[in-house]
Design a protein around this motif. Structure first.
Motif, short mmCIF file in Angstrom:
data_model
loop_
_atom_site.label_atom_id
_atom_site.label_comp_id
_atom_site.label_asym_id
_atom_site.label_seq_id
_atom_site.Cartn_x
_atom_site.Cartn_y
_atom_site.Cartn_z
N PRO A 1 48.17 45.18 36.88
CA PRO A 1 48.70 45.04 38.25
C PRO A 1 48.39 43.65 38.80
CG PRO A 1 47.48 47.09 37.99
CD PRO A 1 47.21 46.29 36.75
N GLU A 2 49.17 43.25 39.80
CA GLU A 2 49.06 41.88 40.29
C GLU A 2 47.65 41.53 40.74
OE1 GLU A 2 51.17 38.90 43.56
OE2 GLU A 2 51.86 40.98 43.32
N ARG A 3 46.98 42.48 41.41
CA ARG A 3 45.64 42.20 41.90
C ARG A 3 44.68 41.91 40.74
NH1 ARG A 3 41.88 46.55 45.23
NH2 ARG A 3 39.97 45.26 45.30
N TRP A 4 44.74 42.75 39.70
CA TRP A 4 43.86 42.56 38.56
C TRP A 4 44.29 41.38 37.71
CZ3 TRP A 4 39.34 44.70 38.73
CH2 TRP A 4 39.18 45.88 39.46
N ARG A 5 45.59 41.08 37.71
CA ARG A 5 46.06 39.91 36.97
C ARG A 5 45.46 38.63 37.56
NH1 ARG A 5 51.47 39.76 38.16
NH2 ARG A 5 51.70 41.58 36.81
N THR A 6 45.43 38.55 38.87
CA THR A 6 44.83 37.37 39.51
C THR A 6 43.34 37.27 39.19
OG1 THR A 6 46.44 37.54 41.32
CG2 THR A 6 44.48 36.20 41.71
N ALA A 7 42.67 38.42 39.16
CA ALA A 7 41.25 38.41 38.82
C ALA A 7 41.03 37.95 37.39
CB ALA A 7 40.66 39.80 39.04
#
Length: 305
Positions: free
Chosen positions: A220-226
Motif C-alpha cells: 500500500p502507498e503508506r508502506w511503500r513510502t516507508a
C-alpha cells in the motif's frame, strides 16, 4: 499490467523530477565525475569500451571530444532543468551523458549506481511538457516515472543476483564488509566491526533486502513510502560507514516520491511576499479614557450628623 505501467501522475511531479534529474547531471559533471576529463591523458590502448561502445561504435576519447561533450552537456542540462523544449533538450542530454558514461566506465571499472539515472534520462523526453505545481494527471509522465522505478529496483535485485552468481553463499559468510571497512571505513565502521558476528549478519541482511526490494510495488502507498525511506536510510548508513555514495541512484529513486508537494520556488515567493507585521501600536488611549482623565473628579459631599 498496462494500466499499472501508465498509472497517471500529476504533471507537477514530472516537472519536479525532471528539474531534479537535470540539475544533478550538471552537478555530476563538476562535482562527482570531473575526473572523466582526465581519462584522455592516458594512452588510447587502455580504452576498452563497453559492449555498447563497441556495437555503435564510438570513437576513442580525445581531449577535443571530451571537452565538447562536457561543455555542451553542462549547458543543455541546465536548460533542460527549466522544462523548456523537453524533447529536444531531453534527448540531447541523454545522448551526451550516455557518451560521458561510456568514457567513464571503459577503463576497467563499471559503477552500477547510474543505471536508474540513465533510464530516467532516456524516458523523460517522452513525458512531454509539465509545469511545476500542475495537478493535471498524465499517463505519459506516469510511464516515465514507473520505468525509472523499475530500473531502481532492478539495481537492487540484480545486485543480489550478481552476488550469488560470482560469490555464491560465500558472499554472505565471507569478509566482504570487513575488507571494505579496512579499505575505506570510518570511525563508526570501526566501532561496528568490533561487535562479534555483526558484519556477517549485515551481509545476510543486505542480500535479503536486495532480493525483497521488488515488494515495494505491491505494498500500500503508506508502506511503500516507508520502504523507500528504508532504502534511503540504508544508503545513509553505507556512506557513514564505508563512504560509498550512490548519489545518482538516490536521485533516480525520487521517482517514488510525491515531488509535486515540494515547491521551493513557491515557498521562496511566499516568504518574499509575506506581509510584515505592524510595529507595536503607539496610538493614544481611547477617547473615553481621555475624557475620564481630562474631566475633574466631583467630590462626594460630606454628610454631617
Amino acid at each position: 499490467m498496462t494500466g499499472w505501467l501508465t498509472e497517471a501522475v500529476p504533471r507537477g511531479r514530472v516537472a519536479a523530477f525532471r528539474t531534479l534529474v537535470y540539475l544533478f547531471v550538471a552537478a555530476d559533471l563538476v562535482v562527482f565525475t570531473p575526473w572523466v576529463r582526465t581519462r584522455v591523458d592516458v594512452p588510447g590502448d587502455l580504452y576498452q569500451p563497453l559492449l555498447v561502445g563497441r556495437l555503435l561504435p564510438l570513437p576513442t576519447p580525445t581531449p577535443a571530444l571530451v571537452g565538447v561533450v562536457f561543455w555542451v552537456l553542462l549547458v543543455a542540462a541546465l536548460l533542460a532543468a527549466t522544462g523548456r523544449a523537453p524533447r529536444l533538450l531531453g534527448w540531447t542530454v541523454f545522448a551526451l551523458y550516455f557518451e560521458w558514461m561510456i568514457v567513464a566506465m571503459s577503463y576497467g571499472k563499471v559503477d552500477h549506481d547510474r543505471f536508474g539515472l540513465l533510464v530516467a534520462l532516456a524516458v523523460l523526453p517522452t513525458a512531454g511538457r509539465a509545469r511545476h505545481g500542475d495537478p493535471t494527471r498524465t499517463e505519459a509522465g506516469g510511464w516515465a516515472l514507473r520505468v525509472t522505478q523499475i530500473a531502481v529496483i532492478c539495481t537492487y535485485f540484480l545486485a543480489a543476483w550478481a552476488k550469488f552468481r560470482f560469490g555464491g553463499l560465500d558472499w554472505a559468510t565471507g569478509s566482504v564488509l570487513a575488507r571494505a571497512i579496512i579499505r575505506r571505513g570510518t570511525d563508526l565502521a570501526d566501532l561496528i566491526a568490533q561487535v562479534p558476528h555483526l558484519l556477517i549478519v549485515a551481509q545476510f541482511g543486505i542480500l535479503a533486502f536486495e532480493l525483497l526490494s521488488p515488494l515495494v510495488f505491491v505494498l500500500p502507498e503508506r508502506w511503500r513510502t516507508a520502504m523507500v525511506g528504508f532504502f534511503y536510510s540504508f544508503h545513509l548508513v553505507t556512506v557513514a560507514t564505508i563512504t560509498i555514495s550512490f548519489a545518482p541512484h538516490l536521485v533516480a529513486m525520487t521517482a517514488f516520491l510525491p515531488l509535486e508537494k515540494v515547491r521551493p520556488l513557491a515557498f521562496a515567493r511566499r516568504l518574499r511576499h509575506r506581509p510584515t507585521p505592524p510595529p507595536p501600536s503607539s496610538s493614544p488611549p481611547p477617547a473615553t479614557v481621555i475624557k475620564e482623565f481630562a474631566s475633574p473628579r466631583r467630590s462626594t459631599p460630606t454628610q454631617t450628623p
